[in-house]
Enzyme design. Structure first.
Site, PDB file in Angstrom:
ATOM      1  N   HIS A 364       0.623  -1.050   0.076  1.00 49.86           N
ATOM      2  CA  HIS A 364       0.228  -0.005  -0.607  1.00 49.86           C
ATOM      3  C   HIS A 364       1.014   1.175   0.406  1.00 49.86           C
ATOM      4  CE1 HIS A 364      -3.858  -1.829   0.933  1.00 49.86           C
ATOM      5  NE2 HIS A 364      -3.210  -3.066   1.390  1.00 49.86           N
ATOM      6  N   LYS A 555      -7.750  13.963   4.632  1.00 58.07           N
ATOM      7  CA  LYS A 555      -6.977  12.595   4.615  1.00 58.07           C
ATOM      8  C   LYS A 555      -6.181  12.837   5.925  1.00 58.07           C
ATOM      9  CE  LYS A 555      -5.942  14.376  -0.027  1.00 58.07           C
ATOM     10  NZ  LYS A 555      -5.776  13.096  -0.714  1.00 58.07           N
ATOM     11  N   ARG A 556      -5.300  11.903   5.556  1.00 53.54           N
ATOM     12  CA  ARG A 556      -3.848  12.350   6.841  1.00 53.54           C
ATOM     13  C   ARG A 556      -3.212  13.143   6.448  1.00 53.54           C
ATOM     14  NH1 ARG A 556      -3.325   8.181  11.278  1.00 53.54           N
ATOM     15  NH2 ARG A 556      -1.613   9.467  11.483  1.00 53.54           N
ATOM     16  N   LYS A 561       1.612  14.361   0.571  1.00 57.74           N
ATOM     17  CA  LYS A 561       0.074  14.783   0.191  1.00 57.74           C
ATOM     18  C   LYS A 561      -0.055  16.507  -0.174  1.00 57.74           C
ATOM     19  CE  LYS A 561      -2.214  11.290   3.350  1.00 57.74           C
ATOM     20  NZ  LYS A 561      -2.953   9.811   1.962  1.00 57.74           N
ATOM     21  N   THR A 665      -8.387   7.154  -2.004  1.00 55.33           N
ATOM     22  CA  THR A 665      -9.182   6.035  -1.704  1.00 55.33           C
ATOM     23  C   THR A 665     -10.888   7.568  -1.528  1.00 55.33           C
ATOM     24  OG1 THR A 665      -9.677   5.475   0.151  1.00 55.33           O
ATOM     25  CG2 THR A 665      -9.496   3.864  -1.065  1.00 55.33           C
ATOM     26  N   LYS A 669     -14.619   8.132  -3.759  1.00 48.84           N
ATOM     27  CA  LYS A 669     -15.606   8.666  -2.544  1.00 48.84           C
ATOM     28  C   LYS A 669     -16.307  10.290  -3.225  1.00 48.84           C
ATOM     29  CE  LYS A 669     -13.550   5.946   1.495  1.00 48.84           C
ATOM     30  NZ  LYS A 669     -13.012   6.099   2.519  1.00 48.84           N
TER      31      LYS A 669
HETATM   32  C1  26V Z   1       1.801   2.065   8.366  1.00 45.76           C
HETATM   33  C2  26V Z   1       1.950   1.383   9.703  1.00 45.76           C
HETATM   34  C3  26V Z   1       3.363   1.910  10.113  1.00 45.76           C
HETATM   35  C4  26V Z   1       3.570   1.517  11.703  1.00 45.76           C
HETATM   36  C5  26V Z   1       2.833   1.833  12.388  1.00 45.76           C
HETATM   37  C6  26V Z   1       1.140   1.715  12.039  1.00 45.76           C
HETATM   38  C7  26V Z   1       1.424   1.886  10.560  1.00 45.76           C
HETATM   39  C8  26V Z   1       0.176   2.334  10.090  1.00 45.76           C
HETATM   40  C9  26V Z   1      -0.233   1.841   8.701  1.00 45.76           C
HETATM   41  C10 26V Z   1       0.496   2.253   7.609  1.00 45.76           C
HETATM   42  C11 26V Z   1       0.707   1.423   6.712  1.00 45.76           C
HETATM   43  C12 26V Z   1       0.694   3.034   5.352  1.00 45.76           C
HETATM   44  C13 26V Z   1       0.263   2.559   3.799  1.00 45.76           C
HETATM   45  C14 26V Z   1      -1.194   3.169   3.947  1.00 45.76           C
HETATM   46  O1  26V Z   1      -1.818   3.436   4.781  1.00 45.76           O
HETATM   47  N1  26V Z   1      -1.360   3.203   2.367  1.00 45.76           N
HETATM   48  C15 26V Z   1      -2.680   4.083   1.913  1.00 45.76           C
HETATM   49  O2  26V Z   1      -3.570   2.824   1.880  1.00 45.76           O
HETATM   50  C16 26V Z   1      -4.271   2.885   0.666  1.00 45.76           C
HETATM   51  C17 26V Z   1      -4.936   1.896   0.742  1.00 45.76           C
HETATM   52  O3  26V Z   1      -4.444   1.116   0.207  1.00 45.76           O
HETATM   53  C18 26V Z   1      -4.221   3.934  -0.534  1.00 45.76           C
HETATM   54  O4  26V Z   1      -5.499   4.635  -1.185  1.00 45.76           O
HETATM   55  C19 26V Z   1      -3.440   5.086  -0.072  1.00 45.76           C
HETATM   56  O5  26V Z   1      -2.857   5.986  -1.366  1.00 45.76           O
HETATM   57  C20 26V Z   1      -2.502   4.029   0.395  1.00 45.76           C
HETATM   58  O6  26V Z   1      -1.642   5.962   1.750  1.00 45.76           O
END
Ligand code: 26V
Length: 824
Positions: A364, A555-556, A561, A665, A669
């Site tokens: 992701h 968004k975050r 971003k 995403t 929406k």
């Molecule tokens: C990474 C980590 C790292 C350590 C602690 C907690 C944590 C939580 C989540 C993540 C993953 C981040 C990756 C993420 O959210 N990617 C997003 O995924 C979406 C669904 O596929 C996508 O639409 C976004 O573009 C993408 O940034």
């Protein structure tokens, strides 16, 4: 005698029946009379009444699965960002009208009860919400699926602002209990950690045993995942950590009370809190504990409880595919190997062959710093047997690679699952790629970049493993529930089949040319804006004009971003008016709306939040703008707020630096709710623009290859500052302290970062963004033409249904089939 499906009693599906059931629940379920019941009591009674409707379907689904034994999808995800449950349950069971009428007859307002529900915020952002959309779609498509995850006691923090700065508060979503969960302490499984391994020879075979030195209990909590109008209810099983009794007691008996309490706390800490860092893994021990905790519990649950007794494990892949949502559950791979080798006594090759058929991995991200690695030191200490297994997987794999590329030792080293620098560490994405049947990215561009850059060596060596599945969103929650007015308009025009077949929105295309339809479409948008304006007033005390363009970036908060780019646009308009270069009356009235949480440890992101609020405070109060340009930044953006904001939006901001946003995403929406997008050629924006057409999308900015080239040649942000007066003035205004009571230091880190580093090329894209915003203003000046484009956005975005994503996963990766549940 076993209970059969037809013996399951169903609750009543009529207004009178509902009222009876509701009153019985209130009085006998909760011990409350109508006259004493608070709104929350009423909400709880309603939730418990509605859930009985789902439970009969749930039992039938479980019976059916036991009878047909169809292949299931196990969706393993550290996050499920579900959003509120009540509305979705009413929709799935077709009870909305009955309940509304029944409650009204008791003098109760359904919407008021719905607003009592605390949403389970068990995710950070896109990745967690995607998991929730996917399980909704699978249930609706009649695919057997179990979601497996963690029941965090505290979900994503509640964001508050103090003097405009983010202050995090704990999210005690379970404080009043949740009517949507079903705990099963009797089905708890024990999970080990630490200790050592012991090798011995039994009948001439080398056998290894792991002797953990501490254990915790994983207690399952089941949640219902209803399909839309189809009688299926799948299960989401979230694990909660508890101390093991034996561990507890042994220390107790030794008389060390405080050690026993400490042990209990250590165990319970595992599911205490969701890590709020999205995209920069910190390598924290507790996080690895969480990952192994839920991965191991889920595997064990499936093997011991879901599979029928005596099932031949060699055929496991006919019954299940474990989909790994990013690298968070990847430790399940060596765990399955350990079970097969050490507990079932299989030899390596057959264990490895099976394991490779059972997992698939979704990536992701594209940010190198977001790819998880675990130090060998930590992994070996917490999971010594798993580290041994990973070493062996790596050894065999590298030997294969060496055979394929005998003269390319560098390549072999690059592909090692074990990194050597800056410390020895396991690269979880590599492990997942080597072990899984498939690796997928989440939008076309993202999958391409995965193949060509992030995992290039792997895609060259095993190209057949790589595939794309573009993300999607569930039309049930994000159109039908969030936007009832638009839903009615669509249904009136083309029938209600679109709710489960979103491609049918295409049938709206001719109506874009129908003046009366456009008028009604604009009416819907206006009503949604009014609904949002009312909400923001009571929720946040924010005043928004319903007559302004609603320009939304939610968004975050992350540098890639580029919320800062949006903010520079606002600051620059303000600056131009102050200088007299632009008449306030020439500004299109806009409300620039932000929603964003920053990871608590992410300094630059928190600064940016401070700056957005500071700019908002200044410009919202400055009469020079004549109220035509305002910032609204409601705190604590979450799924519930998204459901109100998105249907009201005119303009959707998707302005990440090309090559950085895997998919996005939110973009989907907004389009489905009739907002137009201003965006870069990034993530799923690429596909969105191709679908809706260039003339219905405001494209700007560098492309990914252009970004790569600039970075390669050495990017100099100051050259943009020096050559572009508008940009210079905007940055200077921030640097001057105009938004910080004259204090030049407050936002100095943001300004110098942009000037001297600017990793995400904000300054390079600034002018293109301003130009595109002028095109937006011109388009918005013709409301009827804008509405035409908006209708076409809706009509042409059906591709972004998560039902379609699920189809793609089923065809390309899972090879599972629908198993319709017979209705009673
Ligand atoms: C990474 C980590 C790292 C350590 C602690 C907690 C944590 C939580 C989540 C993540 C993953 C981040 C990756 C993420 O959210 N990617 C997003 O995924 C979406 C669904 O596929 C996508 O639409 C976004 O573009 C993408 O940034």
């Amino acid at each position: 005698m076993t209970q059969t499906a037809d013996q399951i009693t169903t609750p009543q599906h009529s207004v009178e029946g509902f009222v009876q059931d509701f009153l019985r629940e209130l009085q006998f379920g909760q011990g409350m009379s109508m006259s004493r019941a608070s709104t929350n009591d009423q909400y709880l009674a309603l939730a418990r009444t509605v859930r009985t409707h789902l439970m009969s379907r749930w039992l039938r689904t479980l019976d059916h699965q036991r009878d047909v034994q169809a292949k299931s999808v196990a969706y393993l995800s550290a996050e499920f960002l579900l959003g509120r449950q009540l509305g979705n349950a009413l929709l799935a069971t077709d009870l909305e009208e009955i309940v509304e009428e029944g409650l009204a007859s008791l003098g109760i307002d359904l919407q008021r009860l719905r607003s009592m529900e605390k949403e389970p915020g068990l995710g950070n952002g896109g990745l967690g919400r995607l998991a929730a959309c996917f399980i909704d779609s699978l249930a609706t498509m009649n695919i057997p699926c179990i979601g497996y995850g963690i029941r965090y006691e505290y979900g994503i923090f509640r964001q508050t602002f103090v003097d405009g700065w983010q202050v995090e508060k704990p999210d005690a979503w379970l404080a009043q209990g949740s009517p949507w969960e079903f705990p099963h302490p009797e089905a708890a499984v024990t999970i080990g950690f630490g200790g050592r391994t012991e090798a011995s020879t039994v009948d001439g075979r080398l056998v290894t045993r792991w002797i953990p030195d501490w254990q915790v209990q994983a207690v399952p909590y089941n949640y219902m995942v209803p399909g839309y109008h189809n009688g299926r209810v799948n299960t989401l099983r979230l694990w909660s950590a508890a101390a093991t009794e034996s561990f507890d007691l042994s220390i107790f008996n030794a008389g060390d009370y405080s050690a026993a309490v400490r042990a209990q706390t250590a165990a319970e800490n595992i599911s205490k809190v969701l890590y709020p860092e999205d995209s920069t893994p910190q390598g924290k021990e507790l996080r690895l504990q969480q990952q192994y905790f839920f991965a191991a519990a889920s595997l064990k649950d499936f093997l011991d409880n879901v599979l029928p007794e005596g099932f031949d494990l060699h055929r496991l892949d006919e019954r299940i595919v474990f989909q790994l949502n990013d690298t968070h559950p990847v430790i399940a791979i060596p765990e399955l190997m350990r079970i097969l080798l050490d507990e079932k006594g299989w030899d390596w090759d057959e264990a490895w062959a099976l394991t490779q058929r059972c997992f698939a991995y979704t990536c992701h991200t594209l940010l190198p710093e977001a790819l998880e690695v675990w130090s060998v030191e930590l992994l070996g200490r917490l999971l010594p047997r798993h580290l041994e297994i990973i070493y062996r997987i790596n050894e065999d794999f590298l030997a294969e690679v060496h055979t394929a590329y005998p003269d390319d030792e560098l390549r072999v080293r690059r592909m090692s699952i074990i990194a050597e620098h800056p410390e020895r560490a396991v690269r979880m994405a590599y492990l997942a790629t080597v072990a899984g049947t498939k690796v997928n990215g989440v939008a076309e561009l993202h999958s391409q970049l995965l193949r060509d850059k992030v995992l290039q060596d792997f895609s060259e060596y095993m190209p057949e493993k790589f595939t794309n599945v573009t993300n999607g969103v569930t039309p049930r929650r994000f159109v039908r529930l969030a936007n009832p007015r638009l839903s009615s308009l669509i249904t009136e025009a083309i029938g209600d089949g679109w709710v489960t077949d979103l491609d049918r929105l295409r049938e709206l295309e001719p109506l874009a040319e129908d003046a009366e339809f456009r008028r009604r479409f604009r009416e819907v948008k206006a009503a949604n804006k009014t609904r949002l304006v009312d909400l923001l007033k009571v929720r946040d005390g924010i005043e928004v004009s319903p007559d302004s363009m609603l320009d939304v970036m939610v968004k975050r908060l992350h540098e890639y971003k580029r919320q800062t780019l949006k903010l520079l646009h606002v600051v620059s308009l303000y600056d131009q008016v102050r200088r007299g270069d632009l008449a306030a009356s020439d500004i299109t009235p806009r409300t620039v709306t932000f929603g964003a949480k920053a990871a608590p440890g992410y300094k630059m992101a928190k600064q940016t939040i401070g700056l957005i609020n500071a700019v908002g405070r200044t410009i919202n109060a400055d009469p020079v703008l004549e109220g035509r340009l305002r910032i609204a930044f409601p705190a604590n953006y979450n799924v519930t707020l998204a459901e109100r904001l998105i249907p009201a939006a005119d303009l959707s901001e998707q302005i990440s630096l090309a090559g950085k946003e895997a998919s996005g995403t939110g973009n989907m929406k907004f389009a489905l709710n009739g907002a137009l997008t201003i965006g870069t050629d990034d993530g799923a924006n690429v596909e969105l623009r191709q679908l809706v057409g260039d003339e219905n999308f405001f494209l700007f900015g560098l492309t990914e290859p252009e970004v790569a080239e600039i970075v390669e040649k050495g990017y100099r942000p100051t050259s943009f500052y020096e050559s572009n007066a508008t940009l210079r003035h905007a940055l200077d205004l921030i640097a001057s302290g105009a938004f910080s009571d004259g204090d030049r230091r407050t936002f100095e880190p943001i300004v110098s970062n942009l000037l001297y580093e600017d990793r995400f090329l904000v300054l390079a894209d600034f002018q293109a963004y301003l130009d595109a915003q002028l095109v937006v203003e011109r388009a918005y000046a013709d409301p009827d033409a804008w509405a035409r484009s908006a209708v076409l956005n809706v009509a042409r975005s059906g591709f972004f249904s998560s039902d379609r994503s699920m189809r793609d996963y089923l065809d390309r990766i899972w090879h599972a089939e629908a198993a319709p549940v017979p209705t009673a």
